[in-house]
Design an enzyme around this catalytic site. Sequence first.
Site, mmCIF file in Angstrom:
data_model
loop_
_atom_site.group_PDB
_atom_site.id
_atom_site.type_symbol
_atom_site.label_atom_id
_atom_site.label_comp_id
_atom_site.label_asym_id
_atom_site.label_seq_id
_atom_site.Cartn_x
_atom_site.Cartn_y
_atom_site.Cartn_z
ATOM 1 C CB SER A 182 -0.823 0.180 1.027
ATOM 2 O OG SER A 182 -2.179 0.643 1.035
ATOM 3 C CG ASP A 283 -6.923 -3.134 -3.576
ATOM 4 O OD1 ASP A 283 -7.398 -2.248 -3.204
ATOM 5 O OD2 ASP A 283 -5.253 -2.552 -4.154
ATOM 6 C CG HIS A 313 -5.749 -2.615 -0.429
ATOM 7 N ND1 HIS A 313 -5.020 -2.241 -1.260
ATOM 8 C CD2 HIS A 313 -5.045 -1.832 1.289
ATOM 9 C CE1 HIS A 313 -4.441 -1.705 -0.371
ATOM 10 N NE2 HIS A 313 -4.213 -1.597 0.221
#
Length: 351
Positions: A182, A283, A313
């Site tokens: 991320s 995601d 995610h």
Amino acid sequence: MATSENASRTPSLPWSVRVQLTALGFAHNADGSVRRRLFSLGDLKAGASPRPDGAGVRSADITVDTSTGVWARVFSPSSSSSDSAAADAPPPLPVVFYFHGGGFTLFSASSRPFDALCRRLCSSLNAVVVSVDYRRAPKHRFPAAYDDAVAALRYLDANPLPADVAPAAGVDLSSCFLAGDSAGGNIVHHVAQRWAASTSWSRLRVAGGVLIQPFFGGEERTAAEVDFDRATPSLFAAATDYYWRAFLPVGATRDHAAARVCGEGVELAAAFPPAMVVIGGFDLLKDWQARYAETMLAKGKNVIVVEYPDAVHGFHMFPELADSGKFVEEMKMFIEEHRSNKIHSLASETS
């Protein structure tokens, strides 16, 4: 990217995973801002220890920069998997610098989920892992996280590892890899670019980057951001907007160069390393990740894309998910392919 066929489905997750993701979602207000006190109650910490854990991994904390207070946690296998398998001395171990996720604002290198992940990577990859505790927004905005990540590379370029975690075989500074999820994946890109564009240090070579569902963005909403806004309770569009507001310079839009890393305007050094981009089917950031990979390929860079159609995610954090195990194997193959000793052995075979 066109809307995925996953848009009509919802991810199937074990209850234990869903509970943890839901808890993270509860730490946000409806506008995406973070309920700091609530989050801090759930952000449990793990300590470092030079004594090997159940997987044979030792750990120690090091101070990277005394002026900023930036530190890192070093994880090292207590013995190399090749120690008893080869008559000759085992080769030095590769190094993986890990940058944790959390929208540039949450978690730390001592947060239990990231401590556990780095221990798992250390054991599975047979590599030294350096988990960097970079400064976080909104107190420390762009480019603090990037500066701190580069400082960690400079530290290892100039200093030995602490004796209680230094592997007997040593470390191969020509086989250093950057990895992050991320926001950490975003850091991987920008640090790789900085390092590749610099000639002020010579020992440490970034051999590759692993961008796990990297956090990129822009002002417009992509199809995935609309379709998967609430696919999982832990990440939604309003939260990503808040993270960018907290991290980017005051008044900057999401089209800032730190966020929008796609298109012709992206600058890449000639020595930008090979990259592995991990994308999950559920995601909401996946369209930006795909655009990033397309940009890298269009500019002639060595990029592989690894997709997990059913992944949410942050899936890699949960070893109980099959895709998490597959990811670790993919990362191991990527590192083996781009290690310096691999390159040297191939060169000797063809000479």
